[in-house]
Write a protein that holds these residues in place. Structure first.
Motif, PDB file in Angstrom:
ATOM      1  N   SER A 289      -1.584   1.316  -6.740  1.00 11.63           N
ATOM      2  CA  SER A 289      -1.724   1.420  -5.285  1.00 11.63           C
ATOM      3  C   SER A 289      -3.118   1.013  -4.814  1.00 11.63           C
ATOM      4  O   SER A 289      -3.288   0.533  -3.690  1.00 11.63           O
ATOM      5  N   PHE A 290      -4.137   1.172  -5.678  1.00 15.35           N
ATOM      6  CA  PHE A 290      -5.500   0.801  -5.284  1.00 15.35           C
ATOM      7  C   PHE A 290      -5.624  -0.689  -5.006  1.00 15.35           C
ATOM      8  O   PHE A 290      -6.528  -1.122  -4.281  1.00 15.35           O
ATOM      9  N   LEU A 291      -4.711  -1.492  -5.570  1.00 19.59           N
ATOM     10  CA  LEU A 291      -4.785  -2.932  -5.348  1.00 19.59           C
ATOM     11  C   LEU A 291      -4.487  -3.301  -3.894  1.00 19.59           C
ATOM     12  O   LEU A 291      -4.881  -4.380  -3.434  1.00 19.59           O
ATOM     13  N   ARG A 292      -3.807  -2.429  -3.170  1.00 16.67           N
ATOM     14  CA  ARG A 292      -3.598  -2.684  -1.736  1.00 16.67           C
ATOM     15  C   ARG A 292      -4.942  -2.708  -1.011  1.00 16.67           C
ATOM     16  O   ARG A 292      -5.173  -3.550  -0.140  1.00 16.67           O
ATOM     17  N   GLU A 293      -5.824  -1.783  -1.375  1.00 18.97           N
ATOM     18  CA  GLU A 293      -7.140  -1.768  -0.745  1.00 18.97           C
ATOM     19  C   GLU A 293      -7.993  -2.939  -1.211  1.00 18.97           C
ATOM     20  O   GLU A 293      -8.772  -3.500  -0.445  1.00 18.97           O
ATOM     21  N   VAL A 294      -7.841  -3.331  -2.479  1.00 16.46           N
ATOM     22  CA  VAL A 294      -8.526  -4.520  -2.990  1.00 16.46           C
ATOM     23  C   VAL A 294      -8.146  -5.734  -2.145  1.00 16.46           C
ATOM     24  O   VAL A 294      -9.006  -6.516  -1.717  1.00 16.46           O
TER      25      VAL A 294
END
Length: 444
Positions: A289-294
């Motif tokens: 899910s952190f890749l959405r912010e990336v």
């Protein structure tokens, strides 16, 4: 060895020419007749330093040929590399693997002897297993087609070196140590004998995950420094000095800590989105899910660049001219897929500015993608009458621009450095206002 390479785009054409350079006999296969005709003449249909010389030499030597005939390919060799595209599906994050599946589905029934199909494309984990099912369903009785995964790690601008002198070779097979592994290793014997590099043999799923994981990590590192650059702008700090300082820590390293417009191209953006999509399908969506912010940080930098241009023009872009130096997503490439430079130029145009774009290699591709923008034949021509000069791709040509020469043709004296690559003091000394992402005015 004799081998085929299916797909003659950036990956396939490079792999075919370089395998021939290593001494193999290679047949490149594609459905695009026009592209095949160019390759047969020894012409590379894209810009990649060093590749035209190798291709021309190997075509003339007869070690690499090109065809659209799958039957010819099936007869030519028993080792088949697959390097076709896996673009992002329209309206989704997931990767479109239909081209890879089509190669296997068309090739398998034409095989008359046991063969090895080696995937090099970046695919969602589990693709190899599905391709093996397709191969098993379509091969003739008594013929075995084994699917292997051997991911590529090419950097545009350095693809020849990355192929001929790789930093690692990853081979994913169902049975490590068996004859199939040896066939794939055989293709790389000239490399391993002259300049040995680590060979990592693993299962199919791990091999599929290696490339996308590497790209996700690099994207995260780029977005991290760009997130920090937002804080630097707000606090009046200098992100370039900060990056130098933290990059001295061997656990971190300085590479990929260049704050600016962020990443683009045909790999990182679509690969991290496909990684998120596949993780969700596997029930591990929270892990990625952190890749959405990336992804969000990366896109936000482009918007911030437009904001800087608007501020530089007094809060209104209508009637202003902005010279956008750069169209390719990175230097030493003509690739404009998801290019931050072109994205910014397009947004400037939509806000009323006349965006005049110049790039040493990517103008034709840029025109095809953004035909409504204005294009120039040189950097100085792009700067004629410009109120703002915006550097969006760090081509060496732009780094060497003479501020005084640009001042003689430009209307304004504002340099916006979207890549933190320009010699700031030289431009300030020549009377220019210099602004860059992550190097904001100090807080009062």
């Amino acid at each position: 060895m004799r081998m085929t390479v299916f797909g003659t785009g950036y990956l396939g054409a490079t792999h075919a020419a370089c395998m021939a350079e290593l001494g193999h006999e290679v047949l490149g296969v594609d459905v695009d007749e026009a592209k095949i005709d160019r390759l047969r003449r020894g012409e590379v249909p894209f810009y990649e330093p060093g590749l035209p010389e190798i291709l021309k030499r190997q075509v003339e030597a007869g070690r690499v040929r090109f065809t659209t005939d799958y039957a010819e390919a099936a007869e030519f060799a028993d080792l088949h590399f697959i390097g076709v595209g896996t673009p992002q599906r329209k309206g989704e994050f997931a990767a479109d693997t239909s081209h890879v599946q089509e190669v296997v589905a068309r090739l398998a029934p034409l095989l008359t002897a046991d063969a090895v199909m080696v995937g090099k494309s970046t695919v969602p984990v589990g693709t190899a297993a599905r391709l093996q099912e397709i191969a098993d369903e379509r091969v003739r009785a008594g013929v075995r087609a084994e699917v292997v995964w051997n991911p590529e790690f090419l950097r545009e601008g350095f693809a020849v070196a990355d192929t001929l002198t790789p930093d690692r070779i990853v081979i994913g097979v169902r049975e490590p140590g068996g004859p199939v592994e040896e066939v794939v290793r055989g293709a790389y014997v000239p490399i391993l004998e002259s300049d040995p590099c680590p060979v990592i043999v693993t299962d199919l799923a791990t091999a599929e995950l290696v490339k996308v994981s590497a790209n996700a990590f690099l994207a995260t590192k780029i977005s991290f420094i760009n997130a920090v650059s937002e804080v630097c702008e707000a606090a009046g700090a200098d992100v370039t000095v900060l990056a130098d300082a933290i990059g001295m820590d061997p656990r971190i390293g300085r590479r990929f800590l260049g704050a600016g417009l962020g990443f683009g191209g045909g790999c990182l953006p679509k690969d991290i989105r496909a990684f998120m999509a596949r993780a969700g399908e596997l029930g591990a969506d929270q892990a990625m899910s952190f890749l959405r912010e990336v992804d969000s940080i990366n896109m936000r930098r482009r918007e911030r660049m437009v904001d800087l241009a608007t501020e530089a023009c007094g809060g209104m872009l209508i009637g202003k001219t902005v010279a956008v130096l750069g169209a390719a997503f990175k230097p030493d490439s003509d690739d404009v897929r998801d290019s931050p430079a072109l994205n910014v130029a397009g947004m400037l145009s939509l806000k009323g500015a006349q965006a005049v774009v110049y790039d040493p290699q990517a103008l034709d591709n840029a025109r095809a993608l953004f035909p409504t923008l204005t294009y120039a034949g040189s950097a100085l021509e792009a700067c004629e009458g410009a109120d703002v000069v915006l550097v969006a791709t760090e081509w060496p040509e732009f780094l060497g621009l003479d501020p005084a020469a640009v001042a003689r043709v430009a209307r304004g004296r504002i340099m916006l450095d979207g890549r933190n690559c320009m010699p700031a003091e030289a431009w300030r000394a020549a009377g220019w206002t210099y602004r860059a992402l992550g190097r904001g005015v100090a807080v009062s």
